[in-house]
Design a protein around this motif. Structure first.
Motif, PDB file in Angstrom:
ATOM      1  N   LEU A 225       0.933  -1.255   0.068  1.00 34.94           N
ATOM      2  CA  LEU A 225       0.034  -0.036  -0.011  1.00 34.94           C
ATOM      3  C   LEU A 225       0.815   1.167  -0.049  1.00 34.94           C
ATOM      4  N   LEU A 226       2.122   1.135   0.625  1.00 34.70           N
ATOM      5  CA  LEU A 226       2.979   2.166   0.563  1.00 34.70           C
ATOM      6  C   LEU A 226       3.272   2.676  -0.922  1.00 34.70           C
ATOM      7  N   GLN A 227       3.608   1.667  -1.585  1.00 35.79           N
ATOM      8  CA  GLN A 227       3.994   1.899  -2.978  1.00 35.79           C
ATOM      9  C   GLN A 227       2.955   2.590  -3.884  1.00 35.79           C
ATOM     10  N   VAL A 228       1.626   2.162  -3.672  1.00 38.72           N
ATOM     11  CA  VAL A 228       0.447   2.745  -4.176  1.00 38.72           C
ATOM     12  C   VAL A 228       0.296   4.145  -3.676  1.00 38.72           C
TER      13      VAL A 228
ATOM     14  N   THR B 263      -0.487   5.683 -11.421  1.00 31.27           N
ATOM     15  CA  THR B 263      -0.852   5.511 -10.279  1.00 31.27           C
ATOM     16  C   THR B 263      -1.696   4.156 -10.365  1.00 31.27           C
ATOM     17  N   TRP B 264      -2.633   3.864 -11.151  1.00 27.43           N
ATOM     18  CA  TRP B 264      -3.642   2.755 -11.515  1.00 27.43           C
ATOM     19  C   TRP B 264      -2.750   1.722 -11.897  1.00 27.43           C
ATOM     20  N   MET B 265      -1.659   1.906 -12.682  1.00 27.02           N
ATOM     21  CA  MET B 265      -0.809   0.981 -13.180  1.00 27.02           C
ATOM     22  C   MET B 265      -0.018   0.285 -11.840  1.00 27.02           C
ATOM     23  N   MET B 266       0.365   1.045 -10.932  1.00 27.00           N
ATOM     24  CA  MET B 266       0.843   0.422  -9.935  1.00 27.00           C
ATOM     25  C   MET B 266      -0.023  -0.217  -8.811  1.00 27.00           C
ATOM     26  N   ALA B 267      -1.135   0.465  -8.660  1.00 27.66           N
ATOM     27  CA  ALA B 267      -2.123  -0.460  -7.902  1.00 27.66           C
ATOM     28  C   ALA B 267      -2.403  -2.045  -8.730  1.00 27.66           C
ATOM     29  N   GLY B 268      -2.386  -1.879 -10.179  1.00 27.22           N
ATOM     30  CA  GLY B 268      -2.753  -3.099 -10.589  1.00 27.22           C
ATOM     31  C   GLY B 268      -1.291  -4.180 -10.684  1.00 27.22           C
ATOM     32  N   VAL B 269      -0.105  -3.735 -10.409  1.00 21.11           N
ATOM     33  CA  VAL B 269       0.896  -4.192 -10.437  1.00 21.11           C
ATOM     34  C   VAL B 269       1.057  -4.832  -8.956  1.00 21.11           C
ATOM     35  N   THR B 270       0.802  -3.995  -8.016  1.00 21.66           N
ATOM     36  CA  THR B 270       0.907  -4.735  -6.677  1.00 21.66           C
ATOM     37  C   THR B 270      -0.065  -5.596  -6.262  1.00 21.66           C
ATOM     38  N   SER B 271      -1.385  -5.375  -7.002  1.00 26.84           N
ATOM     39  CA  SER B 271      -2.434  -6.418  -6.828  1.00 26.84           C
ATOM     40  C   SER B 271      -2.201  -7.758  -7.320  1.00 26.84           C
ATOM     41  N   ALA B 272      -1.606  -7.652  -8.642  1.00 30.76           N
ATOM     42  CA  ALA B 272      -1.137  -8.836  -9.258  1.00 30.76           C
ATOM     43  C   ALA B 272      -0.097  -9.372  -8.426  1.00 30.76           C
TER      44      ALA B 272
ATOM     45  N   CYS C  95      -9.490  -7.106   0.563  1.00 32.48           N
ATOM     46  CA  CYS C  95      -9.104  -5.995   1.321  1.00 32.48           C
ATOM     47  C   CYS C  95      -8.080  -5.274   0.496  1.00 32.48           C
ATOM     48  N   TYR C  96      -7.013  -5.734   0.325  1.00 30.44           N
ATOM     49  CA  TYR C  96      -5.938  -5.164  -0.510  1.00 30.44           C
ATOM     50  C   TYR C  96      -6.375  -4.530  -1.649  1.00 30.44           C
ATOM     51  N   ALA C  97      -7.036  -5.086  -2.287  1.00 28.34           N
ATOM     52  CA  ALA C  97      -7.427  -4.522  -3.864  1.00 28.34           C
ATOM     53  C   ALA C  97      -8.343  -3.146  -3.524  1.00 28.34           C
TER      54      ALA C  97
ATOM     55  N   LEU D  43      -7.070   4.078  -2.160  1.00 30.90           N
ATOM     56  CA  LEU D  43      -5.703   5.073  -2.071  1.00 30.90           C
ATOM     57  C   LEU D  43      -5.575   5.716  -3.443  1.00 30.90           C
ATOM     58  N   ALA D  44      -5.629   4.960  -4.527  1.00 25.25           N
ATOM     59  CA  ALA D  44      -5.334   5.529  -5.822  1.00 25.25           C
ATOM     60  C   ALA D  44      -6.410   6.688  -6.025  1.00 25.25           C
ATOM     61  N   ILE D  45      -7.681   6.423  -5.808  1.00 26.29           N
ATOM     62  CA  ILE D  45      -8.884   7.323  -6.201  1.00 26.29           C
ATOM     63  C   ILE D  45      -8.494   8.745  -5.370  1.00 26.29           C
ATOM     64  N   PHE D  46      -8.541   8.753  -4.128  1.00 25.92           N
ATOM     65  CA  PHE D  46      -8.625   9.757  -3.053  1.00 25.92           C
ATOM     66  C   PHE D  46      -7.404  10.366  -3.135  1.00 25.92           C
ATOM     67  N   ILE D  47      -6.222   9.823  -3.067  1.00 24.58           N
ATOM     68  CA  ILE D  47      -4.816  10.682  -3.172  1.00 24.58           C
ATOM     69  C   ILE D  47      -4.785  11.321  -4.351  1.00 24.58           C
ATOM     70  N   THR D  48      -4.894  10.547  -5.489  1.00 25.77           N
ATOM     71  CA  THR D  48      -4.883  11.391  -6.628  1.00 25.77           C
ATOM     72  C   THR D  48      -5.710  12.503  -6.918  1.00 25.77           C
ATOM     73  N   ARG D  49      -7.008  12.427  -6.448  1.00 27.79           N
ATOM     74  CA  ARG D  49      -7.910  13.583  -6.454  1.00 27.79           C
ATOM     75  C   ARG D  49      -7.296  14.603  -5.572  1.00 27.79           C
ATOM     76  N   ILE D  50      -6.738  14.526  -4.147  1.00 26.62           N
ATOM     77  CA  ILE D  50      -6.191  15.330  -3.563  1.00 26.62           C
ATOM     78  C   ILE D  50      -5.036  15.758  -4.138  1.00 26.62           C
ATOM     79  N   MET D  51      -4.279  15.077  -4.711  1.00 27.50           N
ATOM     80  CA  MET D  51      -3.123  15.792  -5.563  1.00 27.50           C
ATOM     81  C   MET D  51      -3.471  16.804  -6.471  1.00 27.50           C
TER      82      MET D  51
END
Length: 442
Positions: A118-121, A133-142, A176-178, A184-192
């Motif tokens: 989750l830290l990487q995401v 960011t979505w690519m990283m979320a997909g890579v870590t989930s995989a 849970c992880y996914a 994280l990807a949705i809200f942090i990207t929106r915040i940024m």
């Protein structure tokens, strides 16, 4: 811009983004040293404190490779080259691969450190574009799912809770992880995105404040010059008036006409200075000049033609209104500025068109000159943008842009397909309407 950068949503960046990229890479290097230290401590505690049987040689190899890569990253920072989104993504990908290898060697999904993914995401959401960011979320989930599927092919810990994807516990951890990675990807990207939007807005406000300060400075200089020139012009007006009655002048009709022409030019200079003082807020005790929109535009064109008798200006208007307006000196001046530029670029022909539609007054000035260079079009509204090669030039369009904005309008420019340039001034007519517009116009 490389194809990979386009794929990751990277746009061309300036010096500011280059500095930010280097700072972000430096941050990843620092975090990687912390990760190396944390891995070493975790291995020591697991072996000496909990007496867990771990493949120390393989885990040490991963740590060494991570250290080597981090030294290379530090060396790369000394090259003073821009850091792209691709490079940041690959750096995070290396960290994900190292974490996956260590987890595979130490229990897989049963290792409590698996949620470090989750830290990487989170880092990707802060440092990279949304698509990346979505690519990283997909890579870590995989990687998470891969650890589940290869669980029986790797090393296990005594705390192994058993089961694969058919285990509700393991399946629940994966879901849970996914879910956490997606949130994280949705809200942090929106915040940024909100932070970047705010920074861009603040930068625009700072630029505007700087330009306004520049205008105030020029206004003070112009007002002071107008005051200083008022006295000598008044003296010249009096002297020329006396000359028109002198016998030596009246006896020579040609000389008398010259004196009267000089009187007219002095009077024109006084009118211009009066407009400067009026624009600076010094009304000199005079009331605002009221007129109709058609009369204002007609008089504006007549004054410009009188000042440029050799110009070939085509004037047309489509206005079915006699609404009372203020004869705004600022608007008069910006139209004069644009017409002067058109005359300089195209002495053979200039076109001035006025259209009133849905309460919006559009003034369009065209010429048949060479047109604007692309640098001027890109920096329209910036001071001292000129191709005339003379210091202090390039303020005409800048001031015109500011006056148009003060009227809640816009000033735009473009090159015509058939050749020449077109400058369009558009603003609501209500910006020129006095509060007591029911009173008769002059």
């Amino acid at each position: 811009m490389s194809g990979a950068e386009v794929f990751l949503g990277r746009e061309a960046s300036g010096d500011g983004s280059h500095v930010a990229g280097r700072q972000n890479l430096r941050l990843l290097v620092q975090l990687r040293w912390i990760a190396v230290l944390g891995q070493v401590l975790a291995i020591v505690v697991a072996v000496s404190g909990f007496s867990l049987a771990l493949p120390l040689s393989d885990m040490a190899t991963v740590v060494v490779l991570l250290i080597v890569y981090n030294f290379f990253s530090q060396l790369r920072l000394k090259w003073h080259l821009p850091v792209s989104q691709v490079e940041l993504f690959l750096a995070l990908l290396v960290d994900v691969m190292a974490l996956t290898a260590q987890l595979y060697l130490s229990g897989g999904v049963t290792n409590p450190f698996i949620f470090l993914y989750l830290l990487q995401v989170a880092l990707a959401a802060v440092l990279l574009r949304r698509r990346t960011t979505w690519m990283m979320a997909g890579v870590t989930s995989a990687a998470f799912a891969g650890l589940v599927l290869t669980r029986h092919h790797g090393y296990t810990l005594p705390l192994d809770l058993g089961g694969g994807l058919d285990s509700p516990f393991v399946l629940g951890m994966l879901v849970c992880y996914a879910l956490n990675a997606a949130l994280l990807a949705i809200f942090i990207t929106r915040i940024m995105h909100n932070v970047r939007t705010r920074d861009a807005r603040l930068a625009a406000l700072r630029q505007r404040a700087s330009e306004e300060e520049h205008i105030v400075h020029m206004g003070l200089l112009a007002s002071g010059a107008a005051h200083e020139l008022g006295t000598p012009l008044a003296t010249l007006d009096v002297i020329l008036g006396d000359w028109t009655h002198a016998s030596a002048v009246t006896a020579d009709p040609e000389l008398l006409q010259d004196v009267r022409d000089m009187q007219a030019q002095v009077q024109r200079c006084k009118t211009i200075l009066g407009g400067i003082l009026m624009s600076a807020g010094e009304m000199r005790g005079e009331a605002l000049s009221r007129t109709t929109v058609t009369a204002f535009l007609d008089s504006l064109v007549a004054q410009w033609r009188q000042a440029h008798p050799g110009a070939r200006l085509r004037y047309s208007r489509t206005i079915d209104s006699d609404e009372v307006v203020i004869a705004d000196q600022g608007l008069r001046q910006i139209v004069f500025n644009v017409l002067n530029n058109a005359l300089e670029a195209s002495p053979t022909l200039q076109q001035f068109t006025a259209v009133l539609e849905n309460g919006q007054l559009t003034l369009e000035i065209r010429d048949q000159g060479p047109g604007f260079v692309q640098d001027v079009l890109r920096s329209l509204g910036k001071p001292y943008r000129t191709t005339k090669g003379q210091p202090g030039r390039g303020l005409g369009l800048f001031l015109s842009h500011k006056v148009a904005r003060s009227l809640s309008g816009t000033l735009s420019a473009n090159n015509l397909p058939e050749g020449g340039a077109c400058v369009t001034i558009r603003f609501p007519l209500s910006a020129l309407t006095p509060e007591d517009a029911d009173e008769p116009a002059e």
